[in-house]
Motif scaffolding. Structure first.
Motif, mmCIF file in Angstrom:
data_model
loop_
_atom_site.group_PDB
_atom_site.id
_atom_site.type_symbol
_atom_site.label_atom_id
_atom_site.label_comp_id
_atom_site.label_asym_id
_atom_site.label_seq_id
_atom_site.Cartn_x
_atom_site.Cartn_y
_atom_site.Cartn_z
ATOM 1 N N ILE A 50 -1.197 4.732 7.296
ATOM 2 C CA ILE A 50 -1.321 3.088 7.072
ATOM 3 C C ILE A 50 -0.792 2.285 8.421
ATOM 4 O O ILE A 50 0.254 2.594 8.814
ATOM 5 C CB ILE A 50 -0.639 2.617 5.916
ATOM 6 C CG1 ILE A 50 -1.391 3.567 4.915
ATOM 7 C CG2 ILE A 50 -1.134 1.239 5.423
ATOM 8 C CD1 ILE A 50 -0.439 3.403 3.302
ATOM 9 N N SER A 51 -1.589 1.282 8.822
ATOM 10 C CA SER A 51 -0.957 0.417 9.904
ATOM 11 C C SER A 51 -1.331 -1.082 9.503
ATOM 12 O O SER A 51 -2.486 -1.279 8.884
ATOM 13 C CB SER A 51 -1.635 0.816 11.199
ATOM 14 O OG SER A 51 -2.860 0.839 11.179
ATOM 15 N N GLY A 52 -0.834 -1.798 10.230
ATOM 16 C CA GLY A 52 -0.983 -3.382 9.844
ATOM 17 C C GLY A 52 -1.198 -4.027 11.576
ATOM 18 O O GLY A 52 -0.267 -3.898 12.315
ATOM 19 N N ARG A 97 2.353 7.503 8.353
ATOM 20 C CA ARG A 97 1.661 8.440 7.340
ATOM 21 C C ARG A 97 2.483 8.481 5.909
ATOM 22 O O ARG A 97 3.825 8.506 5.892
ATOM 23 C CB ARG A 97 1.568 9.865 7.640
ATOM 24 C CG ARG A 97 0.710 10.739 6.689
ATOM 25 C CD ARG A 97 0.347 12.220 7.388
ATOM 26 N NE ARG A 97 -0.372 12.882 6.167
ATOM 27 C CZ ARG A 97 -0.995 13.913 6.494
ATOM 28 N NH1 ARG A 97 -1.276 14.246 7.736
ATOM 29 N NH2 ARG A 97 -1.809 14.316 5.588
ATOM 30 N N VAL A 98 1.757 8.202 4.872
ATOM 31 C CA VAL A 98 2.283 8.259 3.568
ATOM 32 C C VAL A 98 2.258 9.687 2.984
ATOM 33 O O VAL A 98 1.410 10.269 3.172
ATOM 34 C CB VAL A 98 1.545 7.231 2.547
ATOM 35 C CG1 VAL A 98 2.233 7.434 1.049
ATOM 36 C CG2 VAL A 98 1.703 5.711 3.106
ATOM 37 N N LEU A 120 0.757 -1.167 0.119
ATOM 38 C CA LEU A 120 -0.048 -0.087 0.002
ATOM 39 C C LEU A 120 0.959 1.229 -0.029
ATOM 40 O O LEU A 120 0.581 2.072 -0.602
ATOM 41 C CB LEU A 120 -1.019 0.118 1.362
ATOM 42 C CG LEU A 120 -2.180 -0.985 1.047
ATOM 43 C CD1 LEU A 120 -2.725 -1.101 2.551
ATOM 44 C CD2 LEU A 120 -3.118 -0.564 0.265
ATOM 45 N N ARG A 121 1.752 1.332 0.903
ATOM 46 C CA ARG A 121 2.525 2.597 0.947
ATOM 47 C C ARG A 121 3.485 2.569 -0.365
ATOM 48 O O ARG A 121 3.877 3.753 -0.490
ATOM 49 C CB ARG A 121 3.742 2.551 2.092
ATOM 50 C CG ARG A 121 3.274 2.522 3.598
ATOM 51 C CD ARG A 121 4.033 2.303 4.679
ATOM 52 N NE ARG A 121 3.367 2.498 6.018
ATOM 53 C CZ ARG A 121 3.577 2.213 7.188
ATOM 54 N NH1 ARG A 121 5.043 1.270 7.099
ATOM 55 N NH2 ARG A 121 3.022 2.246 8.169
ATOM 56 N N SER A 122 3.670 1.544 -1.101
ATOM 57 C CA SER A 122 4.491 2.127 -2.203
ATOM 58 C C SER A 122 3.497 2.240 -3.466
ATOM 59 O O SER A 122 3.893 2.417 -4.658
ATOM 60 C CB SER A 122 5.643 0.754 -2.436
ATOM 61 O OG SER A 122 4.648 -0.571 -2.840
#
Length: 186
Positions: A155-157, A175-176, A143-145
């Motif tokens: 974004i967290s997991g 944060r992205v 997601l971040r890329s």
């Protein structure tokens, strides 16, 4: 009485006693959760969510796959058309869990799972299907890329343990930024 009759009876009760016509299209918490279809892992239950609080995507394994990216693009288009936006100050949570049925598909029908994940059969092993802790880290990284995750999502997991009912933060919220993620036009 078959199950559809049960659902219809429950809907009558909901329409009479629980329906809120004031709910908005976009979640009040500015948050989206990507999770598994497994009924033991319903984010509404495990996080005690209120109606309209969070948008929830559910698929087999709660994995970030091509359909998730497509959904993010569509949601942004819907939000822009309604005069808003998705991204700045929004939370995107990836929620995996222990004892996930996706492992059984991996063992018995890996070609179906490869298609679901948008990878070749040879690439499937790299997705850590058998380890929700490693898999959630991979999905957050994807997601971040991605150019489809725009505008400052945090974004967290997380991983939910179906044996204890507890959630563990595996990938802390981060944060992205626009600089780190190319902007994708709807």
């Amino acid at each position: 009485m078959d199950y559809i009759d049960t659902l219809m009876r429950r809907n009558v009760e909901f329409a009479g006693n629980g329906f809120n016509p004031g709910l908005r299209m976009m979640p009040t918490s500015r948050s989206l959760i990507i999770g598994c279809l497994d009924p033991r892992v319903d984010p509404v239950d495990i996080f005690k969510l209120a109606p309209g609080e969070v948008g929830i995507f559910r698929n087999v394994g709660g994995r970030v796959n091509p359909a998730v990216f497509e959904t993010l693009r569509i949601l942004r288009t819907v939000a822009l058309a309604a005069g808003g936006d998705i991204g700045p100050d929004w939370n995107l949570v990836v929620l995996h869990h222990t004892d996930c049925g996706i492992k059984r598909c991996y063992c018995h029908e890996p070609q179906i799972l490869a298609h679901h994940m948008g990878v070749t059969l040879a690439e499937l092993d790299s997705l850590e299907i058998n380890d929700p802790y490693k898999a959630v880290a991979l999905d957050v990284a994807a997601l971040r890329s991605s150019a489809d995750v725009f505008g400052g999502y945090t974004i967290s997991g997380l991983v939910y343990d179906v044996a204890t009912g507890k959630v563990e933060i595996v990938v802390p919220p981060s944060r992205v930024t626009e600089a780190a993620t190319p902007h994708h036009s709807p």
